[in-house]
Write an enzyme that holds these catalytic residues in place. Structure first.
Site, short mmCIF file in Angstrom:
data_model
loop_
_atom_site.label_atom_id
_atom_site.label_comp_id
_atom_site.label_asym_id
_atom_site.label_seq_id
_atom_site.Cartn_x
_atom_site.Cartn_y
_atom_site.Cartn_z
N ASP A 219 0.85 -1.19 0.00
CA ASP A 219 0.00 0.00 0.00
C ASP A 219 0.89 1.24 0.00
O ASP A 219 1.97 1.21 -0.56
CB ASP A 219 -0.95 -0.05 1.21
CG ASP A 219 -2.27 0.66 0.92
OD1 ASP A 219 -2.22 1.87 0.64
OD2 ASP A 219 -3.33 0.02 0.97
N HIS A 242 2.23 2.11 -3.28
CA HIS A 242 1.39 3.15 -3.87
C HIS A 242 2.02 4.54 -3.81
O HIS A 242 1.36 5.53 -4.08
CB HIS A 242 0.01 3.16 -3.22
CG HIS A 242 -0.75 1.88 -3.43
ND1 HIS A 242 -2.03 1.68 -2.97
CD2 HIS A 242 -0.39 0.73 -4.05
CE1 HIS A 242 -2.42 0.46 -3.31
NE2 HIS A 242 -1.45 -0.14 -3.95
#
Ligand SMILES: *[C@@H]1O[C@H](CO)[C@@H](O)[C@H](O)[C@H]1NC(C)=O
Ligand SMILES: *[C@@H]1O[C@H](CO)[C@@H](O)[C@H](O)[C@H]1NC(C)=O
Ligand SMILES: *[C@@H]1O[C@H](CO)[C@@H](O)[C@H](O)[C@H]1NC(C)=O
Ligand SMILES: CC(=O)N[C@H]1CO[C@H](CO)[C@@H](O)[C@@H]1O
Length: 413
Positions: A219, A242
């Protein structure tokens, strides 16, 4: 002679008789003296050592030597009377089963209300592989929240350095209400497909430095939301993951301003984003995000190297009827170079009712390595100021059949 020898022997074996030893930087609390044994649960031993350390009027060091140490769960709180160093030379490992956590709602290791704390070294292994399968929070609002690996709350004047955290069941490191805290030379690793395993998550904090980390995760590499100021993120390598994110913001009326976020000299390797600001449309919050510097960033096949998305709406779970009511101002985007995996290299999608203000874009040199069209940039509700050269020309997508470096022709102010 003999007396000297006895003295030396006494000195060497003295740690066996007392729980602590005097040391030039204070008192040392070795967890083995509190009953810790390799490969078994050290929660109680660590808790006992911690109690002595916080009560110590002199600086103290808690020592976790080489080896594998299991830890079910522990909460290490202040207030402390003097600086505390937690020096870890071994690996501290969580049990892989979530149901073995004594308090399923709590985090794995929680530090809180400590002033002048240092965590040095150590590998913190969250053993998250089994738990990720049960994480369905993206689809299920009533999902069971998995514990965050290392949680720092209400920390002042503290340093976390040379520490590795891997395979956390959830966020790896969280810093809530931290003031003057430095993270340096951290290594965070989890597979690219592990859910919600943000590297470092900050909120309600000021004067936080994150320097020289390597973060591989499923993430956000680093994320920060409400009530943040004076954050310096420097010399970081992210990927997979991300990217570095401000937000998401706007979902909650209690959120507060974010200002002074400097992301410099970072490298993004095949990340879903480079640097990103995300705010929800129709959100109740009316705060301001200001003084952002995204400078000297290298992209290696990263998607969305720079993205301001004020229409953030993952899985379409939001109300798009009204624009975001968050103001983004004073943004510097300079010296962004490398390769992008998506044709849209830079997106500045600002709010219709609160356009982005005072955005300056300096040298950009990005090359698209995919095959779906030509490199482009997308801008809405923003009129940047340009310095240097932009390749591709930023906020001028309909001109980009001209050669590169058109930036200078598009001064808008
Ligand atoms: C910030 O924290 C560091 C580390 O404990 C300390 O050395 C420094 O003096 C602190 N700075 C301020 C302004 O308190
Ligand atoms: C930039 O960061 C890298 C680590 O990612 C480091 O090796 C290098 O020294 C930094 N460069 C500068 C100019 O600080
Ligand atoms: C901005 O975001 C909205 C919603 O995702 C989208 O419809 C619009 O095309 C975007 N605008 C630009 C310029 O990217
Ligand atoms: C706090 C947190 O997520 N801690 C996790 C770190 O890793 C260990 C092992 O997965 C977990 O037990 C903890 O829950």
């Amino acid at each position: 002679m003999e007396q000297k020898l006895i003295l030396i022997i006494l000195f060497i074996i003295s740690p066996c008789f007392t729980h602590s030893v005097k040391h030039e930087n204070g008192v040392i609390f070795d967890i083995r003296k509190y009953g810790a044994r390799p490969n078994s649960d050290i929660s109680q031993a660590l808790t006992k050592a911690w109690k002595e350390a916080i009560a110590s009027p002199k600086a103290s060091k808690i020592y976790i030597p080489r080896g594998i140490w299991m830890l079910s769960q522990v909460k290490l709180s202040g207030p402390n009377k003097a600086p505390i160093l937690l020096q870890v030379e071994g690996t501290v490992k969580a049990y892989s089963e979530v149901h073995k956590l004594p308090d399923k709602r709590a985090e794995w290791i929680t530090f809180g209300h400590i002033d002048h704390f240092t965590l040095a070294g150590g590998v913190f292994d969250g053993s998250g592989q089994a738990a990720w399968k049960s994480n369905d929070c993206k689809k299920n609002r009533n999902c069971i929240k998995l514990p965050i690996n290392l949680s720092f709350n209400f920390m002042d004047n503290s340093i976390i350095q040379d520490t590795t955290t891997k395979d956390s069941k959830n966020f790896h490191v969280k810093c809530l209400a931290c003031n003057n805290v430095t993270f340096q030379r951290l290594t965070v690793s989890a597979p690219g497909d592990s859910p919600n395993t943000d590297g470092i998550h900050l909120s309600h904090s000021s004067r936080v430095d994150i320097l020289g980390a390597r973060i591989e995760t499923g993430d956000d590499c680093i994320s920060m939301n409400s009530d943040m100021s004076h954050v310096r993120i420097r010399d970081i390598t992210c990927g997979p993951g991300h990217g570095i994110s401000v937000g998401s913001l706007g979902g909650n009326a209690a959120e507060k301003d974010v200002s002074g976020i400097y992301v410099t000299n970072c490298t993004f390797i095949r990340t879903q984003n480079g640097v990103r600001v995300k705010t929800w449309p129709s959100g109740p919050a009316t705060l301001e995000v200001s003084d952002l510097r995204f400078e000297d960033l290298v992209m290696i096949e990263a998607s969305n190297p720079v993205i301001i998305d004020q229409e953030y709406c993952p899985s379409n779970l939001c109300d798009r009827t009204k624009p975001s009511s968050i103001k983004v101002r004073k943004v510097s985007i300079k010296n962004i170079r490398g390769t992008t995996a998506k044709a849209e290299a830079i997106t500045l999608n600002c709010s219709k009712t609160k356009p982005c203000e005072d955005v300056e874009i300096g040298d950009v040199d990005l090359k698209y390595v995919g095959k779906n069209g030509r490199i482009t940039t997308k801008c809405a509700n923003v009129k940047p100021r340009f310095v240097g050269r932009q390749n591709p020309p930023v906020c001028a997508s309909h001109f980009h059949h001209h050669s590169s470096f058109l930036g200078a022709h598009h001064h808008s102010s």
